[in-house]
Design a protein around this motif. Sequence first.
Motif, PDB file in Angstrom:
ATOM      1  N   ASN A 104      22.820  27.964  48.598  1.00  0.00           N
ATOM      2  CA  ASN A 104      22.563  26.921  47.689  1.00  0.00           C
ATOM      3  C   ASN A 104      23.317  25.519  48.076  1.00  0.00           C
ATOM      4  OD1 ASN A 104      25.243  27.391  46.566  1.00  0.00           O
ATOM      5  ND2 ASN A 104      24.408  28.872  45.312  1.00  0.00           N
ATOM      6  N   ASP A 105      23.435  24.496  47.138  1.00  0.00           N
ATOM      7  CA  ASP A 105      24.156  23.348  47.511  1.00  0.00           C
ATOM      8  C   ASP A 105      25.367  22.723  46.136  1.00  0.00           C
ATOM      9  OD1 ASP A 105      24.283  21.209  49.246  1.00  0.00           O
ATOM     10  OD2 ASP A 105      23.009  19.833  47.735  1.00  0.00           O
ATOM     11  N   ILE A 106      25.967  23.743  45.906  1.00  0.00           N
ATOM     12  CA  ILE A 106      27.077  23.533  45.103  1.00  0.00           C
ATOM     13  C   ILE A 106      28.560  23.022  45.722  1.00  0.00           C
ATOM     14  CG2 ILE A 106      26.365  25.666  43.570  1.00  0.00           C
ATOM     15  CD1 ILE A 106      28.613  27.117  44.705  1.00  0.00           C
ATOM     16  N   GLN A 107      28.352  22.770  47.079  1.00  0.00           N
ATOM     17  CA  GLN A 107      29.246  22.333  47.799  1.00  0.00           C
ATOM     18  C   GLN A 107      30.947  23.033  47.486  1.00  0.00           C
ATOM     19  OE1 GLN A 107      28.838  19.276  49.543  1.00  0.00           O
ATOM     20  NE2 GLN A 107      26.724  19.759  49.106  1.00  0.00           N
ATOM     21  N   LEU A 108      31.998  22.676  47.281  1.00  0.00           N
ATOM     22  CA  LEU A 108      32.974  23.209  47.275  1.00  0.00           C
ATOM     23  C   LEU A 108      33.283  24.155  46.038  1.00  0.00           C
ATOM     24  CD1 LEU A 108      35.926  23.491  48.770  1.00  0.00           C
ATOM     25  CD2 LEU A 108      36.926  21.931  47.287  1.00  0.00           C
ATOM     26  N   ALA A 109      33.591  25.376  46.125  1.00  0.00           N
ATOM     27  CA  ALA A 109      33.369  26.365  45.077  1.00  0.00           C
ATOM     28  C   ALA A 109      34.723  27.188  45.226  1.00  0.00           C
ATOM     29  CB  ALA A 109      32.172  27.059  44.860  1.00  0.00           C
ATOM     30  N   LEU A 110      35.405  27.559  44.107  1.00  0.00           N
ATOM     31  CA  LEU A 110      36.375  28.811  44.272  1.00  0.00           C
ATOM     32  C   LEU A 110      35.775  29.970  43.460  1.00  0.00           C
ATOM     33  CD1 LEU A 110      39.382  29.712  44.479  1.00  0.00           C
ATOM     34  CD2 LEU A 110      39.944  29.058  42.000  1.00  0.00           C
ATOM     35  N   THR A 111      35.213  30.889  44.486  1.00  0.00           N
ATOM     36  CA  THR A 111      34.483  31.937  43.985  1.00  0.00           C
ATOM     37  C   THR A 111      35.418  33.238  43.758  1.00  0.00           C
ATOM     38  OG1 THR A 111      33.825  32.307  46.176  1.00  0.00           O
ATOM     39  CG2 THR A 111      32.386  31.267  45.133  1.00  0.00           C
ATOM     40  N   ASN A 112      36.203  33.447  44.109  1.00  0.00           N
ATOM     41  CA  ASN A 112      37.162  34.386  43.968  1.00  0.00           C
ATOM     42  C   ASN A 112      38.821  34.101  43.867  1.00  0.00           C
ATOM     43  OD1 ASN A 112      35.808  37.029  45.991  1.00  0.00           O
ATOM     44  ND2 ASN A 112      35.428  36.586  43.722  1.00  0.00           N
ATOM     45  N   LEU A 113      39.443  34.515  42.682  1.00  0.00           N
ATOM     46  CA  LEU A 113      41.141  34.342  42.775  1.00  0.00           C
ATOM     47  C   LEU A 113      41.275  35.340  41.755  1.00  0.00           C
ATOM     48  CD1 LEU A 113      43.320  32.828  44.058  1.00  0.00           C
ATOM     49  CD2 LEU A 113      43.127  31.009  41.983  1.00  0.00           C
ATOM     50  N   PHE A 114      41.564  36.537  42.242  1.00  0.00           N
ATOM     51  CA  PHE A 114      41.813  37.461  41.152  1.00  0.00           C
ATOM     52  C   PHE A 114      42.974  38.547  41.562  1.00  0.00           C
ATOM     53  CE2 PHE A 114      38.161  39.225  43.668  1.00  0.00           C
ATOM     54  CZ  PHE A 114      38.468  40.219  43.963  1.00  0.00           C
ATOM     55  N   TRP A 115      43.614  39.034  40.774  1.00  0.00           N
ATOM     56  CA  TRP A 115      44.713  40.121  40.865  1.00  0.00           C
ATOM     57  C   TRP A 115      44.058  41.543  40.913  1.00  0.00           C
ATOM     58  CZ3 TRP A 115      49.573  40.054  42.799  1.00  0.00           C
ATOM     59  CH2 TRP A 115      50.116  41.182  42.798  1.00  0.00           C
ATOM     60  N   THR A 116      44.353  42.519  41.799  1.00  0.00           N
ATOM     61  CA  THR A 116      43.605  43.808  41.632  1.00  0.00           C
ATOM     62  C   THR A 116      44.972  44.728  41.604  1.00  0.00           C
ATOM     63  OG1 THR A 116      41.999  43.379  43.337  1.00  0.00           O
ATOM     64  CG2 THR A 116      42.586  45.525  42.935  1.00  0.00           C
ATOM     65  N   GLN A 117      44.869  45.671  40.594  1.00  0.00           N
ATOM     66  CA  GLN A 117      46.077  46.639  40.499  1.00  0.00           C
ATOM     67  C   GLN A 117      45.117  48.108  40.426  1.00  0.00           C
ATOM     68  OE1 GLN A 117      49.249  45.582  40.229  1.00  0.00           O
ATOM     69  NE2 GLN A 117      49.648  47.872  40.541  1.00  0.00           N
ATOM     70  N   ARG A 118      45.837  48.886  41.292  1.00  0.00           N
ATOM     71  CA  ARG A 118      45.220  50.298  41.537  1.00  0.00           C
ATOM     72  C   ARG A 118      46.295  51.183  40.961  1.00  0.00           C
ATOM     73  NH1 ARG A 118      43.671  47.447  46.093  1.00  0.00           N
ATOM     74  NH2 ARG A 118      41.368  47.191  46.041  1.00  0.00           N
ATOM     75  N   ALA A 119      45.865  52.392  40.517  1.00  0.00           N
ATOM     76  CA  ALA A 119      46.615  53.583  40.227  1.00  0.00           C
ATOM     77  C   ALA A 119      47.140  54.159  41.543  1.00  0.00           C
ATOM     78  CB  ALA A 119      45.854  54.601  39.488  1.00  0.00           C
ATOM     79  N   GLU A 120      48.142  54.705  41.337  1.00  0.00           N
ATOM     80  CA  GLU A 120      48.769  55.527  42.662  1.00  0.00           C
ATOM     81  C   GLU A 120      47.924  56.568  43.366  1.00  0.00           C
ATOM     82  OE1 GLU A 120      52.987  57.454  44.334  1.00  0.00           O
ATOM     83  OE2 GLU A 120      52.636  56.996  42.234  1.00  0.00           O
ATOM     84  N   SER A 121      47.266  56.965  42.211  1.00  0.00           N
ATOM     85  CA  SER A 121      46.457  58.355  42.753  1.00  0.00           C
ATOM     86  C   SER A 121      44.972  57.684  43.073  1.00  0.00           C
ATOM     87  CB  SER A 121      46.122  59.177  41.506  1.00  0.00           C
ATOM     88  OG  SER A 121      45.498  58.527  40.276  1.00  0.00           O
ATOM     89  N   GLY A 122      44.523  56.480  42.751  1.00  0.00           N
ATOM     90  CA  GLY A 122      43.391  55.791  42.976  1.00  0.00           C
ATOM     91  C   GLY A 122      42.385  56.057  42.024  1.00  0.00           C
ATOM     92  N   ALA A 123      42.661  56.791  40.683  1.00  0.00           N
ATOM     93  CA  ALA A 123      41.938  57.127  39.833  1.00  0.00           C
ATOM     94  C   ALA A 123      41.269  55.872  38.898  1.00  0.00           C
ATOM     95  CB  ALA A 123      42.755  57.990  38.522  1.00  0.00           C
TER      96      ALA A 123
END
Length: 363
Positions: free
Chosen positions: A111-130
């Motif tokens: 598209n033509d939206i010009q400058l965009a911040l599409t991601n800025l997030f924190w991910t936290q995972r369980a040690e077991s991957g559950a």
Amino acid sequence: MSDGDGLTDPQFRSRFPQNLVPQWFALKDSLKASANIDFKIDYLSLGQWSNTDVGQGHAAGGMARIYGTWQAFEHGGLTAKLEHRTAYTSVAPQFFGFDSGAQSITGTAFNDIQLALTNLFWTQRAESGAWTVQVGQIDVTDFVDVYGLVSPYTAFQNLAFNTNPTINAPNQGLGIAGGVRLHQNLYAIASIADANGDPTQPNFDVFKDGETFKSFEIGYMSSQDRIYFDNIHLTVWQSDGADDGSRKDDWGVAGSASWFFDNRWMPFLRAGFSQGKAALYKKTVSAGLGLYTRETDLFGVGLNWSDPGDAFDKDQYTAEIFYRFTVSPNFAITPSVQFIANPALNPDQDGLALFGLRGRVAL
């Protein structure tokens, strides 16, 4: 056809552009090893041409992206993506289908939206991957009704074969999403995000207006590390209407089944239904096949039936064929052909043919 497959035995044709700027890739490897920072810069371009009786008859656009992750802790990290999307022509490829007379997005994301911040997030995972949780500026199409051929950057270009077009998915905005492994082969994913998301002007307005998009998905996978390859799931979603009346409440159900046989063949069957007027289609069914080669090339073919809504007299049918020619891990060229029968916005034309050419180079 070569023996082996492009997942476990890739055979790239070239090292371009690694062989031109080896110092740059060495620097990236050093950052990853010393600071757990892994990132890419890429540029994608798409041109499309059609035999339409109306509209411009051509569209082109491109996007530059810088994206990556910082693995701050063993089980937690930050993901960011900054993009600049622009149209080279008066009509951006994302809207070329409408301009050509079809109720169809034929160039998803270009598209033509010009400058965009599409991601800025924190991910936290369980040690077991559950379990996994993400919070921040998220793109719900990264995890809502996803399957192995969902990406408009590497696979199909028509929205009929990307994120289900009966889902009124918002643009990128503030949200939270989480996934949990219920059993060795069962999982669930839920999300809540800003229904008015705008990546060009990230904000916290969702706390003021309370208008949100919600989703819940339950699915079956062959194993957790192949959740995007071997996957059967059911998704339900709901989107709040806007106080100003520009958007009504909407909800729907979508289902998807895809399986990666021999790490080469990926047949898929997808369907959706929406109750409301905000989504692109009221009902849709798509089926097709992706075929990977040892050279990591990808051939794809898809067929779609859609009910575009009560305002249209006929159902619309879409077919897309593409071939992604993979030169190297960081360079690919993808020609494609789309055919749309009964284009809903131009009933005087029986069929519409679109030819496309997409390129991607990454550093």
